[in-house]
Design a protein around this motif. Sequence first.
Motif, short mmCIF file in Angstrom:
data_model
loop_
_atom_site.label_atom_id
_atom_site.label_comp_id
_atom_site.label_asym_id
_atom_site.label_seq_id
_atom_site.Cartn_x
_atom_site.Cartn_y
_atom_site.Cartn_z
N VAL A 56 1.09 -1.24 -0.13
CA VAL A 56 -0.15 -0.08 -0.08
C VAL A 56 0.76 1.02 0.00
CG1 VAL A 56 -1.73 1.11 1.35
CG2 VAL A 56 -1.84 -1.20 1.27
N HIS A 57 0.87 2.09 -1.02
CA HIS A 57 1.76 3.17 -1.22
C HIS A 57 1.59 4.11 -0.13
CE1 HIS A 57 3.86 6.50 -2.71
NE2 HIS A 57 4.40 5.73 -3.75
N PRO A 58 2.47 4.52 0.58
CA PRO A 58 2.40 5.49 1.95
C PRO A 58 2.12 6.46 1.72
CG PRO A 58 4.79 5.09 1.49
CD PRO A 58 3.95 4.20 0.47
N LYS A 59 2.39 7.52 0.37
CA LYS A 59 1.86 8.58 -0.11
C LYS A 59 0.48 8.78 -0.56
CE LYS A 59 6.16 10.27 0.47
NZ LYS A 59 6.47 10.91 1.75
N THR A 60 -0.13 7.67 -1.22
CA THR A 60 -1.35 7.85 -1.95
C THR A 60 -2.46 6.86 -1.19
OG1 THR A 60 -1.06 5.88 -3.53
CG2 THR A 60 -0.16 8.26 -4.15
N GLY A 61 -1.94 5.70 -0.42
CA GLY A 61 -2.88 4.82 0.07
C GLY A 61 -3.61 3.80 -0.75
N ARG A 62 -2.82 3.71 -2.09
CA ARG A 62 -3.43 2.87 -3.43
C ARG A 62 -2.44 1.46 -2.94
NH1 ARG A 62 -6.05 5.39 -7.63
NH2 ARG A 62 -6.64 3.27 -8.26
N SER A 63 -3.12 0.44 -3.31
CA SER A 63 -2.44 -0.86 -3.69
C SER A 63 -1.56 -0.83 -4.65
CB SER A 63 -3.57 -2.06 -3.66
OG SER A 63 -3.01 -3.11 -3.84
N MET A 64 -0.24 -1.23 -4.60
CA MET A 64 0.74 -1.04 -5.73
C MET A 64 1.39 -2.39 -5.93
SD MET A 64 0.83 2.20 -6.75
CE MET A 64 2.46 2.14 -7.89
N SER A 65 1.54 -2.59 -7.09
CA SER A 65 2.02 -3.80 -7.74
C SER A 65 3.20 -3.31 -8.54
CB SER A 65 1.35 -4.65 -8.45
OG SER A 65 0.48 -5.12 -7.58
N TYR A 66 4.47 -3.56 -8.37
CA TYR A 66 5.74 -3.12 -9.13
C TYR A 66 6.28 -4.28 -10.10
CZ TYR A 66 5.42 0.53 -5.89
OH TYR A 66 5.09 1.70 -5.00
N VAL A 67 6.34 -4.20 -11.22
CA VAL A 67 6.57 -5.23 -12.30
C VAL A 67 8.05 -4.89 -13.16
CG1 VAL A 67 5.97 -6.59 -14.37
CG2 VAL A 67 4.33 -5.82 -12.45
N ALA A 68 9.10 -5.75 -12.91
CA ALA A 68 10.26 -5.55 -13.92
C ALA A 68 9.70 -5.81 -15.16
CB ALA A 68 11.20 -6.29 -13.52
N CYS A 69 9.96 -4.96 -16.06
CA CYS A 69 9.82 -5.14 -17.60
C CYS A 69 10.90 -5.01 -18.62
CB CYS A 69 8.75 -4.16 -18.08
SG CYS A 69 7.19 -4.25 -17.16
N ALA A 70 11.05 -5.86 -19.55
CA ALA A 70 12.04 -5.54 -20.81
C ALA A 70 11.63 -5.19 -21.95
CB ALA A 70 12.67 -6.85 -20.97
N VAL A 71 12.29 -4.13 -22.65
CA VAL A 71 11.74 -3.46 -23.60
C VAL A 71 11.90 -4.50 -24.98
CG1 VAL A 71 12.20 -1.62 -25.39
CG2 VAL A 71 12.62 -1.32 -23.04
N GLU A 72 10.63 -4.48 -25.77
CA GLU A 72 10.71 -5.37 -26.86
C GLU A 72 10.93 -4.35 -28.01
OE1 GLU A 72 10.17 -8.55 -27.26
OE2 GLU A 72 10.39 -8.89 -25.10
N SER A 73 10.15 -3.31 -28.10
CA SER A 73 10.03 -2.33 -29.32
C SER A 73 9.51 -1.12 -29.09
CB SER A 73 9.44 -3.07 -30.47
OG SER A 73 8.07 -3.08 -30.24
N GLY A 74 10.06 -0.18 -29.84
CA GLY A 74 9.08 1.29 -29.55
C GLY A 74 10.57 2.30 -28.83
#
Length: 137
Positions: free
Chosen positions: A76-94
Amino acid sequence: MTEQTTKERPGIAAAIVIQDGAVLMVRRRVAEGQLSWQFPAGEIEPGENPEQAAVRETLEEVGMTVTALKLLGERVHPKTGRSMSYVACAVESGTPRVADAEELAELAWVHHAQIPEYVPYGLFDPVQAYLDAALER
């Protein structure tokens, strides 16, 4: 017939996108509390998991196709109170650009030493640990 209402807001999925030794950050047009610079992120839609939401939000916000690598953590984000999920991502294109000009003002590739300038209150420990390992100092 009664309408079901809920005060529970959907969770947020954030994409931690690294390329060429830097992490992608975006600046919202409207800050959410103290949050101005953050990772590409948005609400998890019905039927999505955090990884799918992070991939979708990255495409919608910055026009990049990414692949989810792993879920780094949730809180739960301490500044916003929102439930947060953090996902590591790799660039495919763009090449990243402000694809959603209503939500975003600008974006930046941020090197390890610059992170405190963009996020002075610090990052979620699992995200910081991932960036510490992935971004050579």
